[in-house]
Design a protein around this motif. Structure first.
Motif, PDB file in Angstrom:
ATOM      1  N   GLY C  50      36.574  22.822  49.814  1.00 17.68           N
ATOM      2  CA  GLY C  50      36.751  23.629  48.878  1.00 17.68           C
ATOM      3  C   GLY C  50      37.174  22.622  47.681  1.00 17.68           C
ATOM      4  O   GLY C  50      37.453  21.573  47.531  1.00 17.68           O
ATOM      5  N   CYS C  78      29.739  29.094  49.182  1.00 22.07           N
ATOM      6  CA  CYS C  78      30.345  30.229  48.330  1.00 22.07           C
ATOM      7  C   CYS C  78      30.781  29.724  46.971  1.00 22.07           C
ATOM      8  O   CYS C  78      31.327  28.467  47.013  1.00 22.07           O
ATOM      9  CB  CYS C  78      31.428  30.863  49.544  1.00 22.07           C
ATOM     10  N   ALA C 127      32.936  26.597  47.891  1.00 21.08           N
ATOM     11  CA  ALA C 127      32.990  26.184  49.234  1.00 21.08           C
ATOM     12  C   ALA C 127      31.926  25.417  49.808  1.00 21.08           C
ATOM     13  O   ALA C 127      30.813  26.161  49.470  1.00 21.08           O
ATOM     14  CB  ALA C 127      33.551  26.941  50.064  1.00 21.08           C
ATOM     15  N   LEU C 274      38.760  31.491  50.076  1.00 22.95           N
ATOM     16  CA  LEU C 274      37.490  30.934  50.501  1.00 22.95           C
ATOM     17  C   LEU C 274      37.318  31.276  52.200  1.00 22.95           C
ATOM     18  O   LEU C 274      36.118  31.303  52.416  1.00 22.95           O
ATOM     19  CB  LEU C 274      37.488  29.196  50.257  1.00 22.95           C
ATOM     20  N   THR C 278      34.120  33.131  53.195  1.00 25.22           N
ATOM     21  CA  THR C 278      32.982  32.314  53.985  1.00 25.22           C
ATOM     22  C   THR C 278      33.299  32.445  55.396  1.00 25.22           C
ATOM     23  O   THR C 278      32.268  32.188  56.382  1.00 25.22           O
ATOM     24  CB  THR C 278      33.131  30.811  53.918  1.00 25.22           C
TER      25      THR C 278
END
Lengths: 168, 290, 774
Positions: C50, C78, C127, C274, C278
């Protein structure tokens, strides 16, 4: 930018790894799961990533992994274990020298480098030797005490080992 | 960290060849204590770096023709343990002892400190007052440049892209000479100089000042000599009045800036204090003739 | 010798076996050999990396934000912006807690959607499969700003017409104390002394930058491994994510330092988001620069004292104004301001008191908790003011304080009665006596001595209705387990709990295992903040262990045919006091109890005193459970030509009530005072127009091993604290008096006072100059 196979001997164990040129020794060691080498600033300001590189204490964040190709690296975890701690590690535990513990591995590396060169350092010499290792918890006092205790213990065990003291 | 390529020469000729072929895209890298930091800060992006740490030719300290010659890849830590430096480079040793931290000193090199050309480079004032020269090598040959000409501005030197700083040399200090290095920082350990100064004075047989050199760091775009102050000392007994004057003249020479570490005014005033203190101490250290 | 230690009142402390002993902490060896695992040390198969995209502007409107090129980059899984999380806020205001309702709705958004209020404000999350790709994705995010006028000075921000950081105005919080009749009190004074003091932004500079990892399991629970002082943030995270609270699980780790900087939410909210979007494990670790940019700072304060005094040193009245810079979002500013307000006049009897304090929003980095929590800033001002009073009256600084020190039974600024020991003179005289004779001066080097007394609360504000829980259990081999949600910042929190239970149960310390800092699997212990864990969780552990002790002894009573009073639990056995050879190993006893179906574990809930909020008009009422008192004294050498200060001696003396582990207490005094001394001498986050000028540890300087002498720690034990065995708290108190002690020593050396920390060489020189010209 092409990766290259390099050899790092870490805590006595030989690793061959393919690394890009922009990889620092700090990142390489952490990727090899030597996570006792801590990331604190990546600019050489804090000393949390200190290791012995061919016997010299350095900030591993300021060494490119390729520059360390073929080198011997010692991290704090290579000095001792929970079951068999190094006298410096033992002294750090006894003296309260590790509070949060994040600076501790680098601090012990600097202490080891000092005691290797100077087995009976003065307080001033200890202060100088760890001046590149920042600690935010302890105020350094108990760390200095720990290094003094370790120096005494190492000297005492050397006496025993050389047959000059203790029982024959 | 931005991407770059890294060349790993094993010998000096190989390194010079690489530089000859690839300059100006190729930047020499020694201890990395500046270059890696600049990359992290995104202050510089390098296309290609060349590691110097394996070049044996750049290591070692030796005496040669009344000079001391220092390999450019000598680390700051090595300055603290080398017996020749202790004898003939005491000022440089003093600077090494307060240079960054022991962890950095084990990597940082004298050559790197000079080529980086920070106005606050701690090895520069001692080398300036020791009348040092740097030796620059390329495939075409070797040339010598006096220290006072080598650094030309912030991070700028006379080194050509295809050249490598291979050694630093200075005449062995005279017997009736003494000097010192001093710096002011915002803390006592591991700190960048807010102001630094070095002096070297030599007395003649009558105890008068035969020569004097004063160098100042972090007070101009490069480490500088205070020639005006030096001149008034020559031929004079090193007494407080003339030493004070030399301090004042030194302060008038400098062109410091304001930054997060200190104001220009403070820096200027500290030049006066440091120069006066260093000169007084040096004057006392030279034992007068019986 | 000028100062003699005041004799201590007689104290009878019970003789204990484990508590009070300098034992090796249970966490010490793991840290020394480097096997302790920190939040940044985890990795998982299939893990993503991230990154946070942050504002480069301190005050702006987002004109255009386009993340499509980042999303298109191969390896990017993402990219989240505020559009993906409508109304997600970092809620720091718990119902009924602040008494500062006017600021409802000003909580920081998780991601900025429209208006940027500080430089570094998070705007988007990425991410990606590798860290390199995540970094490249950040570079592909396109943003355009419309710069808005910003406000960077709290005094400017209070003026009409100043740019408003958020509506309706820049006032984040205000507090008032109205006690007695200040006008009448000032009229009684022989002299009125007025001074304004200020302190800068300060960074926590813990060695461990914020880091963590999160993943989702087959029940859609999001697990977060993170270094945090507050695992209870799982509730705020659930609220921000719009998921039930039982679907967020924080597994805290040992912290590489916190000091208040990991009290607010840091990386954990981004990790949770995240992982949720994800469905893959995600790691996020801040660099040092991002850490300094992203987490809170200690509040700068401007504090003005008007103090009316009699010639004999007695304070007749005080009028105090405090202004703090809250930065761009309130976070804990109202509470920090309250702590400062309550201790504005220090540990002194002031019958006629008026305090007005205001926290002001600016476009500077946001400010929040930092060890000392407002009370430290207050102390910098009130202790310098006490020395200025002494100077004006030509009195000894100790004598002025003696004439005004609170005593047990007295009421403080808010009318709260001091019930525990108030050892102010006892600690100050010991610190001064230990400091000893002044070192002689030489040439341009001047030497000065100074000290500061303080009061600092331990335990949270009592109208927060604070609680802690702990579970203690015995295994059938006589070993023991503690489960307690306490996060350990490095101060020895978990060890202390083990040492307390070891004392109560007679199980040797090395036979304890503690599970801590887990929001789902360990009973919630509350925050490791406010110097509260020894008091709160220590008491909960004591309670739980005592209940098991009762069970064991009641059974042993039958076994030994002895009264409970004749039995003792120690060293892993139960035995008859008069006949120690008549014993049973705990392993045997626990097996017997288990066979009888007796409970060998206990979950205890400890409640602090609950009170109602203070009267908002007068500030009167009980606010804290209790206070720690003490003093710090230092000697400085000042180079009057360069302005450099060298600390020659340092002594901290504190009544800790009872030292559970003297090594840990000493460590707190050493470490806390070092932070305080750094505050005095060098630490300042320099901020210009909202931009931090000290972005890394190259510029933001904290003390190294070469900067300070070892502090002599004098530990006093009155046994009167509210914690287990009479313990008070020492985490924050150790810091509070150090900085003003240095300021007072400097003035003692030079005869001039610098009223603005830090005391840099340049300021020292300017002050000397000014004194010369005056």
């Amino acid at each position: 930018m092409q990766p290259k196979m390099i050899t790092l001997t870490v805590n006595g164990r030989k690793h061959q790894v393919a690394l890009n040129p922009d990889e620092t020794l700090l990142n390489a060691l952490r990727q090899l799961n030597y996570t006792d080498v801590k990331n604190g600033c990546e600019k050489g300001d804090c000393g949390a990533c200190a290791v012995l590189l061919n016997g010299k204490a350095v900030n591993s964040c300021l060494v490119l992994a390729w520059q360390a190709d073929g080198s011997e690296i010692l991290t704090n975890a290579g000095l001792g274990t929970m079951d068999n701690p190094h006298p410096i590690q033992e002294a750090f535990a006894d003296a309260g020298a590790a509070q949060c513990g994040y600076c501790t591995p680098g601090m012990i590396i600097s202490a080891k480098a000092l005691l290797d060169q100077n087995p009976h350092p003065s307080e001033e010499e200890i202060r100088e030797a760890i001046s590149g290792n920042l600690c935010r918890c302890t105020g350094y006092a108990q760390i200095i005490t720990a290094i003094q205790i370790a120096a005494e213990r190492i000297a005492a065990s050397a006496l025993v080992g050389s047959g000059q003291g203790g029982k024959q | 960290m931005p991407e770059f390529d890294l060349l790993m020469p094993q010998t000096l000729p190989e390194a010079l060849e690489m530089l000859g072929d690839r300059a100006p895209d190729l930047t020499p890298l020694a201890g990395g204590t500046n270059v890696i930091v600049y990359m992290r800060e995104d202050r510089h992006r390098y296309k290609m770096l060349m590691d110097l740490t394996r070049l044996n030719e750049l290591h070692g300290v030796r005496r040669e023709d009344g000079h001391l010659v220092l390999g450019s890849a000598t680390t700051i830590a090595e300055l603290l343990t080398d017996p020749l430096i202790a004898e003939h480079g005491a000022l440089l040793r003093q600077a090494a002892a307060v240079f960054a931290s022991p962890l950095v000193r084990n990597r940082a090199t004298v050559g790197g400190n000079l080529v980086d050309a920070s106005p606050a480079a701690d090895t520069a004032p001692p080398l300036l007052v020791m009348n040092a020269e740097v030796e620059l090598a390329s495939q075409k040959g070797v040339r010598r440049v006096p220290m006072d000409e080598f650094m030309v501005g912030v991070n700028e030197t006379l080194r050509q892209p295809e050249e490598l700083l291979v050694s630093i040399r200075w005449p062995l200090p005279a017997t009736r000479s003494a000097g010192g290095f001093s710096k002011i920082g915002l803390r006592k350990g591991a700190v960048c100089s807010v102001v630094s100064a070095a002096v070297m004075v030599e007395k003649d047989e009558d105890g008068l000042c035969q020569s004097a050199r004063i160098a100042l760091g972090a007070v101009a775009t490069r480490p500088i000599r205070a020639y005006a102050a030096e001149e008034i000392l020559v031929g004079q007994p090193l007494k407080p009045q003339i030493i004070d004057l030399a301090g004042q003249l030194s302060a008038e020479t400098v062109k410091p800036i304001d930054d997060i570490r200190g104001s220009a005014d403070y820096r200027r005033r500290m030049v006066e204090v440091l120069v006066r203190r260093l000169l007084s101490r040096a004057a006392q250290e030279i034992v007068p003739r019986e | 010798m000028k100062y003699k230690a005041k004799p201590l009142p007689p104290v009878e402390l019970p003789d204990l076996r484990v508590v009070g002993k300098p034992l090796r902490r249970v966490d010490a060896l793991g840290k020394a050999v480097g096997s302790t695992v920190y939040a940044g040390d985890f990795s998982m198969p299939n893990m993503l990396h991230g990154k946070v995209f942050r504002s480069s502007q301190p005050s702006a409107r987002i004109k255009r934000l386009d993340v499509s090129k980042a999303r298109e980059l191969p390896g990017v899984i993402c990219v989240l912006t505020a559009k993906d999380l409508p109304d997600a806020k970092l809620v720091t205001d718990m119902p009924g807690q602040t008494g500062q309702k006017r600021r409802a709705g000003t909580d920081a958004p998780v991601l900025a959607s429209e208006v940027i209020r500080y430089r570094g404000e998070p705007i988007a999350l990425v991410a990606a499969e590798t860290l390199d790709i995540a970094e490249q994705a950040l570079e592909r995010i396109e943003i355009e700003y419309d710069t808005l006028p910003g406000v960077y000075d709290p005094l400017e921000a209070m003026k009409p017409g100043a740019p408003v950081v958020y509506e309706p105005d820049n006032i984040v919080a205000t507090w008032k104390i109205r006690k007695g009749d200040v006008q009448a009190g000032m009229a009684m004074a022989d002299m009125i002394i007025e001074n304004t003091f200020s302190v800068p932004f300060v960074d926590h500079a813990y060695l461990e930058p914020e880091a963590g990892m999160a993943w989702m399991d087959d029940q859609n629970v999001i697990h977060i491994r993170v270094c945090t002082q507050v695992v209870e943030h799982f509730r705020s995270i659930a609220r921000a994510l719009g998921v039930p609270q039982n679907k967020i699980h924080i597994q805290g780790t040992f912290l590489g330092g916190g000091f208040g900087g990991k009290e607010d939410i840091t990386v954990e909210i981004f990790l949770a988001l995240l992982a949720k979007y994800t469905h893959r494990p995600v790691r996020l670790a801040y660099s040092r620069e991002e850490s300094i940019m992203a987490h809170s700072k200690r509040h700068p304060f401007i504090i003005t004292h008007h103090t009316g005094v009699k010639r004999n040193g007695r304070i007749t009245a005080a009028e105090i104004e405090m202004i703090s810079d809250a930065g761009a979002y309130p976070y804990l500013s109202p509470y920090v301001l309250l702590y400062a307000t309550v201790t504005a006049c220090g540990p002194y009897r002031v019958e006629h008191l008026k305090v007005d304090s205001t926290s002001v929003a600016t476009n500077n980095p946001f400010t929040s908790a930092f060890r000392g929590f407002g009370a430290a800033q207050a102390c910098v001002a009130y202790e310098q003011q006490m020395d200025e009073i002494a100077k004006a009256l030509d009195m000894d600084p100790l004598d002025v304080r003696r004439a005004n020190y609170l005593s047990t039974g007295d009421r403080n600024a808010t009318g709260q009665q001091m019930k525990s020991a108030v050892w102010l003179e006892e600690t100050a005289t010991r610190a001064l006596e230990t400091l000893g004779e002044k070192t002689s001066e030489c040439g341009p080097i001047k030497v000065g001595q100074g000290f500061a007394s303080y009061m600092q609360s331990y335990g949270r504000i009592t109208w927060f209705h604070d609680t802690s829980r702990a579970w203690v259990g015995l295994e059938l081999d006589g070993t023991a387990v503690i489960r307690c949600g306490v996060p350990d910042l490095g101060g020895g929190q978990v060890n202390t709990l083990c040492q307390i239970a070891s004392e109560v149960l007679g199980v040797p310390l090395e036979n304890f295992i503690i599970y801590s800092t887990d929001s789902a699997l360990t009973p919630l212990a509350g925050t490791t903040t406010a110097t509260r864990q020894l008091y709160m969780s220590g008491s909960a552990v004591h309670q739980a262990a005592s209940e098991i002790r009762r069970v064991l002894l009641e059974y042993a009573q039958l076994h030994f045919e002895q009264d409970i009073e004749n039995l003792e639990l120690a060293d892993g056995k139960v035995y008859v006091k008069s006949d120690p050879e008549n014993f049973l190993p705990l392993a045997e006893l626990t097996k017997m109890c288990a066979a009888e179906g007796l409970p060998l574990s206990n979950l205890a809930l400890f409640k602090a005193p609950f009170t109602d909020p203070i009267d908002p008009e007068t500030g009167q009422g009980d606010i804290f459970p209790d206070f720690t008192f003490g003093a710090h004294a230092v000697e400085v050498a000042v180079d009057t030509e360069t302005g450099e200060i060298t600390l020659l001696k340092s002594v901290g003396c504190h009544d800790v009530g009872r030292a559970i582990n003297p090594i840990a207490v000493e460590g707190q005094i050493q470490g806390g005072s070092t932070q305080g001394l750094g505050y005095a001498l060098m630490e300042e986050v320099q901020v210009v127009e909202g931009v931090i000028q000290t972005p890394s540890l190259s510029e933001y300087l904290i003390p190294t091993s070469r900067d300070l002498p070892t502090t002599k720690a004098i530990i006093l034990e009155s046994g009167t604290g509210l914690g287990p065995f009479g313990a008070k708290g020492i985490g924050e108190p150790s810091l509070t008096p150090a900085a003003p002690a240095v300021a007072n020593a400097l003035t003692n050396a030079l005869g001039v006072r610098i009223k603005d920390l830090p005391l840099t060489p340049e300021k020292v020189l300017a002050a000397i100059e000014e004194a010369k010209n005056a």
